[in-house]
Design a protein around this motif. Sequence first.
Motif, PDB file in Angstrom:
ATOM      1  N   GLN A 209       0.840  -1.227  -0.140  1.00 48.33           N
ATOM      2  CA  GLN A 209      -0.027  -0.105   0.008  1.00 48.33           C
ATOM      3  C   GLN A 209       0.949   1.217   0.105  1.00 48.33           C
ATOM      4  N   MET A 210       2.221   1.159   0.516  1.00 47.69           N
ATOM      5  CA  MET A 210       3.181   2.404   0.593  1.00 47.69           C
ATOM      6  C   MET A 210       3.952   2.297  -0.821  1.00 47.69           C
ATOM      7  N   GLY A 211       3.554   1.430  -1.542  1.00 49.70           N
ATOM      8  CA  GLY A 211       4.305   1.204  -2.951  1.00 49.70           C
ATOM      9  C   GLY A 211       5.711   0.480  -2.506  1.00 49.70           C
ATOM     10  N   ILE A 212       5.957  -0.166  -1.644  1.00 45.28           N
ATOM     11  CA  ILE A 212       7.069  -0.744  -1.569  1.00 45.28           C
ATOM     12  C   ILE A 212       6.853  -2.208  -1.504  1.00 45.28           C
ATOM     13  N   LYS A 213       7.511  -2.857  -2.853  1.00 42.18           N
ATOM     14  CA  LYS A 213       7.297  -4.272  -3.378  1.00 42.18           C
ATOM     15  C   LYS A 213       8.364  -5.132  -3.502  1.00 42.18           C
ATOM     16  N   GLN A 214       9.521  -4.630  -2.658  1.00 41.35           N
ATOM     17  CA  GLN A 214      10.695  -5.461  -3.136  1.00 41.35           C
ATOM     18  C   GLN A 214      10.685  -6.535  -2.405  1.00 41.35           C
ATOM     19  N   PHE A 215      10.027  -6.952  -1.334  1.00 45.71           N
ATOM     20  CA  PHE A 215       9.960  -8.017  -0.774  1.00 45.71           C
ATOM     21  C   PHE A 215       8.836  -8.967  -0.952  1.00 45.71           C
ATOM     22  N   ASN A 216       8.148  -8.847  -2.075  1.00 49.87           N
ATOM     23  CA  ASN A 216       7.055  -9.441  -2.500  1.00 49.87           C
ATOM     24  C   ASN A 216       7.407 -11.219  -2.924  1.00 49.87           C
ATOM     25  N   HIS A 217       8.679 -11.276  -3.155  1.00 49.53           N
ATOM     26  CA  HIS A 217       9.358 -12.914  -3.459  1.00 49.53           C
ATOM     27  C   HIS A 217       9.359 -13.510  -2.299  1.00 49.53           C
ATOM     28  N   LEU A 218       9.076 -13.047  -1.136  1.00 53.52           N
ATOM     29  CA  LEU A 218       9.273 -13.916   0.023  1.00 53.52           C
ATOM     30  C   LEU A 218       7.831 -14.863   0.258  1.00 53.52           C
ATOM     31  N   PRO A 219       8.125 -16.154   0.579  1.00 51.59           N
ATOM     32  CA  PRO A 219       7.172 -16.930   0.877  1.00 51.59           C
ATOM     33  C   PRO A 219       6.344 -16.430   1.884  1.00 51.59           C
ATOM     34  N   VAL A 220       4.722 -16.663   1.622  1.00 47.67           N
ATOM     35  CA  VAL A 220       3.966 -16.356   2.795  1.00 47.67           C
ATOM     36  C   VAL A 220       2.726 -17.416   2.886  1.00 47.67           C
ATOM     37  N   VAL A 221       2.910 -18.432   2.061  1.00 44.68           N
ATOM     38  CA  VAL A 221       1.947 -19.528   2.060  1.00 44.68           C
ATOM     39  C   VAL A 221       2.751 -21.158   2.052  1.00 44.68           C
ATOM     40  N   SER A 222       2.443 -21.967   2.881  1.00 43.95           N
ATOM     41  CA  SER A 222       2.902 -23.241   2.548  1.00 43.95           C
ATOM     42  C   SER A 222       1.909 -24.248   2.804  1.00 43.95           C
ATOM     43  N   TYR A 223       2.095 -25.354   1.840  1.00 48.25           N
ATOM     44  CA  TYR A 223       1.012 -26.168   1.655  1.00 48.25           C
ATOM     45  C   TYR A 223       1.429 -27.901   2.233  1.00 48.25           C
ATOM     46  N   ALA A 224       0.486 -28.379   2.659  1.00 47.68           N
ATOM     47  CA  ALA A 224       0.480 -29.614   3.348  1.00 47.68           C
ATOM     48  C   ALA A 224       0.914 -30.738   2.452  1.00 47.68           C
ATOM     49  N   LEU A 225       2.178 -30.685   1.928  1.00 46.30           N
ATOM     50  CA  LEU A 225       2.643 -31.754   0.833  1.00 46.30           C
ATOM     51  C   LEU A 225       3.358 -32.790   1.587  1.00 46.30           C
ATOM     52  N   SER A 226       3.273 -33.887   0.983  1.00 47.95           N
ATOM     53  CA  SER A 226       4.459 -34.837   1.446  1.00 47.95           C
ATOM     54  C   SER A 226       5.851 -34.568   1.196  1.00 47.95           C
ATOM     55  N   GLU A 227       6.704 -35.201   1.843  1.00 45.10           N
ATOM     56  CA  GLU A 227       7.932 -34.910   1.389  1.00 45.10           C
ATOM     57  C   GLU A 227       8.443 -35.122  -0.094  1.00 45.10           C
ATOM     58  N   GLN A 228       7.901 -36.501  -0.532  1.00 44.67           N
ATOM     59  CA  GLN A 228       8.079 -36.848  -1.807  1.00 44.67           C
ATOM     60  C   GLN A 228       7.359 -35.614  -2.838  1.00 44.67           C
ATOM     61  N   ALA A 229       6.140 -35.200  -2.708  1.00 50.15           N
ATOM     62  CA  ALA A 229       5.367 -34.374  -3.540  1.00 50.15           C
ATOM     63  C   ALA A 229       6.237 -33.032  -3.537  1.00 50.15           C
ATOM     64  N   ARG A 230       6.863 -32.592  -2.300  1.00 51.19           N
ATOM     65  CA  ARG A 230       7.442 -31.325  -2.140  1.00 51.19           C
ATOM     66  C   ARG A 230       8.623 -31.263  -3.337  1.00 51.19           C
ATOM     67  N   GLN A 231       9.251 -32.386  -3.614  1.00 49.16           N
ATOM     68  CA  GLN A 231      10.254 -32.388  -4.322  1.00 49.16           C
ATOM     69  C   GLN A 231       9.783 -31.899  -5.839  1.00 49.16           C
ATOM     70  N   SER A 232       8.607 -32.325  -6.382  1.00 50.57           N
ATOM     71  CA  SER A 232       8.260 -32.033  -7.609  1.00 50.57           C
ATOM     72  C   SER A 232       7.264 -31.146  -7.810  1.00 50.57           C
ATOM     73  N   LEU A 233       6.155 -30.974  -6.793  1.00 46.97           N
ATOM     74  CA  LEU A 233       5.239 -29.794  -6.730  1.00 46.97           C
ATOM     75  C   LEU A 233       5.761 -28.462  -6.325  1.00 46.97           C
ATOM     76  N   THR A 234       4.906 -27.526  -5.838  1.00 47.73           N
ATOM     77  CA  THR A 234       5.196 -26.298  -5.397  1.00 47.73           C
ATOM     78  C   THR A 234       4.808 -25.945  -3.954  1.00 47.73           C
ATOM     79  N   PRO A 235       5.811 -26.174  -2.910  1.00 45.70           N
ATOM     80  CA  PRO A 235       5.533 -26.025  -1.515  1.00 45.70           C
ATOM     81  C   PRO A 235       5.012 -24.954  -1.057  1.00 45.70           C
ATOM     82  N   GLU A 236       5.482 -23.883  -1.716  1.00 43.58           N
ATOM     83  CA  GLU A 236       5.190 -22.448  -0.916  1.00 43.58           C
ATOM     84  C   GLU A 236       4.949 -21.250  -2.236  1.00 43.58           C
TER      85      GLU A 236
END
Length: 329
Positions: A209-236
């Motif tokens: 809202q202040m126009g500062i977007k330099q940190f938007n690459h940081l993860p904010v959501v994580s998903y309940a994937l198995s360890e195997q699925a985390r290797q091939s899918l998108t965990p965050e």
Amino acid sequence: MKKPLLATLAVVVVSFVGALVLSVVFGGPSAPSVMASANNPFDSVDYSGLPELSNYAARDGQNLGFRRYDVANPQGSAVLLHGSSADSRSMHLMAQALVDAGFAVHALDVRGHGASGAKGHVAYVGQLEDDLQDFMEQVQPAAPVTLVGFSSGGGFALRVAGGEHAAIFDHYLLLAPFVSHEAPTYRSGSGGWVNVGLPRYVALAILNQMGIKQFNHLPVVSYALSEQARQSLTPEYSFNLAENYRPQADYVEVIKGIQQPTQVLVGAQDEMFYPAEFVDVFGAAERRVPVTLVEGANHVGLTLMQPALNALIAAMSELRDLDNLRSKR
């Protein structure tokens, strides 16, 4: 009197900035416990016949992936958007059912997933809409074209349906769509599927809202994937991707803005959302949006189980028939 006031103001500002910094640095998401109902069903999927990836060039020069399922003399096309953390492979059974019913299919690896760019990232909020426009202009699926989105993909399809780019598709089919964490359809944490780094999410929203977007690459959501699925899918998901692969914040206005023919399917036993609430939520639309509850299907089952695939084909056929009626007028 001015000096104490200025000192107090300085303390408030420093405290606010300090809280933002701490939230950005330390307020990210932790991985939730593995959710069996979201991971295990794909273990038994037969992926024989899975097409090789094709590519199209997005406007930023990035090659993005999709799978093409061709059919002779198609009666229309479906463009498929997978759910959160997934990729085009998760839509394979659905794509085969649509092909058997006479529809051509294009299943996307949405940017940030699968073979499309860096996993978990987009460069800016709105890039996914740009990608979708580039796909339609270059690939030109056979008309009429239905955008079919599942879960978060359904939320993004809703974003498109209620937004300025709605007319690039003839219809929309939303499968258990994520509407909003504030909507009555939402179970806390999507029933255990999602952990949100709320301090970081809120801090980044304030900074944006202040126009500062330099940190938007940081993860904010994580998903309940198995360890195997985390290797091939998108965990965050990064902030940008989490904000883009969903409807806009005012979901009621988005739903009211739906103009193209749209239907919603939800598993009656959905464990991530509250199925019965979808009827009232989509009742806000100015044009009628039918909602069908599929008995026996949970969340992921909506893309895999035969009763759900039958309901999908019925909905696609109804949307196609609407076009046939309009063309005869």
